[in-house]
Design a protein around this motif. Structure first.
Motif, short mmCIF file in Angstrom:
data_model
loop_
_atom_site.label_atom_id
_atom_site.label_comp_id
_atom_site.label_asym_id
_atom_site.label_seq_id
_atom_site.Cartn_x
_atom_site.Cartn_y
_atom_site.Cartn_z
N SER A 6 0.84 -1.20 0.00
CA SER A 6 0.00 0.00 0.00
C SER A 6 0.87 1.25 0.00
N VAL A 7 0.43 2.24 -0.76
CA VAL A 7 1.16 3.49 -0.91
C VAL A 7 0.20 4.64 -0.61
N LEU A 8 0.67 5.58 0.19
CA LEU A 8 -0.08 6.79 0.52
C LEU A 8 0.67 7.99 -0.02
N PHE A 9 -0.03 8.82 -0.80
CA PHE A 9 0.53 10.07 -1.32
C PHE A 9 -0.06 11.21 -0.51
N VAL A 10 0.82 12.10 -0.02
CA VAL A 10 0.37 13.20 0.83
C VAL A 10 0.92 14.52 0.32
N CYS A 11 0.03 15.50 0.15
CA CYS A 11 0.44 16.88 -0.09
C CYS A 11 -0.48 17.76 0.75
N VAL A 12 -0.31 19.04 0.67
CA VAL A 12 -1.07 19.93 1.54
C VAL A 12 -2.57 19.87 1.24
N HIS A 13 -2.95 20.12 0.00
CA HIS A 13 -4.36 20.26 -0.33
C HIS A 13 -5.02 19.00 -0.89
N ALA A 15 -5.16 18.07 -3.78
CA ALA A 15 -5.95 18.55 -4.91
C ALA A 15 -5.19 18.49 -6.23
N GLY A 16 -3.89 18.24 -6.18
CA GLY A 16 -3.09 18.25 -7.39
C GLY A 16 -2.09 17.12 -7.44
N ARG A 17 -0.92 17.34 -6.85
CA ARG A 17 0.17 16.36 -6.93
C ARG A 17 -0.21 14.99 -6.42
N SER A 18 -0.76 14.93 -5.22
CA SER A 18 -1.09 13.61 -4.64
C SER A 18 -2.22 12.93 -5.39
N GLN A 19 -3.16 13.71 -5.92
CA GLN A 19 -4.24 13.13 -6.72
C GLN A 19 -3.70 12.56 -8.03
N MET A 20 -2.81 13.31 -8.68
CA MET A 20 -2.23 12.81 -9.93
C MET A 20 -1.38 11.57 -9.68
N ALA A 21 -0.60 11.58 -8.61
CA ALA A 21 0.24 10.42 -8.29
C ALA A 21 -0.60 9.18 -8.00
N ALA A 22 -1.64 9.36 -7.21
CA ALA A 22 -2.51 8.23 -6.88
C ALA A 22 -3.17 7.68 -8.14
N ALA A 23 -3.60 8.57 -9.02
CA ALA A 23 -4.25 8.14 -10.25
C ALA A 23 -3.28 7.39 -11.16
N PHE A 24 -2.05 7.88 -11.29
CA PHE A 24 -1.06 7.18 -12.11
C PHE A 24 -0.75 5.81 -11.53
N GLU A 121 4.47 10.98 -13.35
CA GLU A 121 4.40 9.69 -14.05
C GLU A 121 5.75 9.00 -14.07
N HIS A 122 6.80 9.75 -14.36
CA HIS A 122 8.16 9.19 -14.36
C HIS A 122 8.51 8.59 -12.99
N ARG A 123 8.19 9.30 -11.93
CA ARG A 123 8.50 8.82 -10.58
C ARG A 123 7.64 7.60 -10.21
N ILE A 124 6.40 7.57 -10.65
CA ILE A 124 5.54 6.41 -10.38
C ILE A 124 6.10 5.18 -11.08
N ARG A 125 6.51 5.33 -12.32
CA ARG A 125 7.10 4.19 -13.04
C ARG A 125 8.37 3.69 -12.35
N ALA A 126 9.19 4.61 -11.85
CA ALA A 126 10.40 4.23 -11.11
C ALA A 126 10.03 3.54 -9.79
N LEU A 127 9.00 4.03 -9.11
CA LEU A 127 8.55 3.41 -7.86
C LEU A 127 8.10 1.98 -8.11
N LEU A 128 7.30 1.79 -9.15
CA LEU A 128 6.84 0.44 -9.48
C LEU A 128 8.01 -0.49 -9.77
N LYS A 129 8.97 -0.01 -10.52
CA LYS A 129 10.15 -0.82 -10.83
C LYS A 129 10.89 -1.18 -9.54
N ASP A 130 11.04 -0.19 -8.65
CA ASP A 130 11.71 -0.40 -7.38
C ASP A 130 10.96 -1.41 -6.52
#
Length: 137
Positions: A6-13, A15-24, A121-130
């Motif tokens: 399980s992965v949790l993405f956290v940002c302040v709002h 509304a942007g970065r963490s939502q995009m990361a979770a979706a990717f 997206e680049h970081r998500i792909r690297a995370l999955l590989k890791d």
């Protein structure tokens, strides 16, 4: 504990970065990773420019709702990826923490959000590989 990481993405709002990361991550890992996102001070809605930028790559986040960060969400995650939440993110020993320094898309137009989306997206792909999980796309 589940064998599904399980992965949790956290940002302040949340509304942007963490939502995009979770979706990717949801899109690329399908059901092989449990995905959460939250914010220390959630906005009322997801950033419209983030919604548009993600729609351009075929991912719909228009129905997502920003959520408040809870200690339970952190405690029940294997990996916690922060994106500018600072000291408001709870810390639990034994969790893997990553801090992704990314520009904040708040108040930005879609032209400014696209490079942030692409970096995520680049970081998500690297995370999955890791994590040893092949992406589906």
């Amino acid at each position: 504990m589940s064998s599904t990481p399980s992965v949790l993405f956290v940002c302040v709002h949340n509304a942007g970065r963490s939502q995009m990361a979770a979706a990717f991550l949801t899109h690329l890992a399908t059901d092989r990773v449990e995905v959460r996102s939250a914010g220390s001070e959630p906005a009322d809605q997801v950033n419209p420019a983030a919604v548009q930028a993600m729609a351009e790559v075929g991912i719909d986040i228009s129905t997502e709702i920003p959520k408040i960060l809870t200690a339970d969400a952190v405690e029940s995650s294997d990996v916690v990826i922060t994106m500018g939440c600072g000291d408001t993110c709870p810390y639990f020993p034994g969790k893997r923490y990553l801090d992704w320094k990314l520009d904040d898309p708040a108040g930005q137009g879609v032209d400014a959000v696209r490079p942030i989306r692409d970096e995520i997206e680049h970081r998500i792909r690297a995370l999955l590989k890791d994590m040893g999980i092949p992406s589906v796309a």
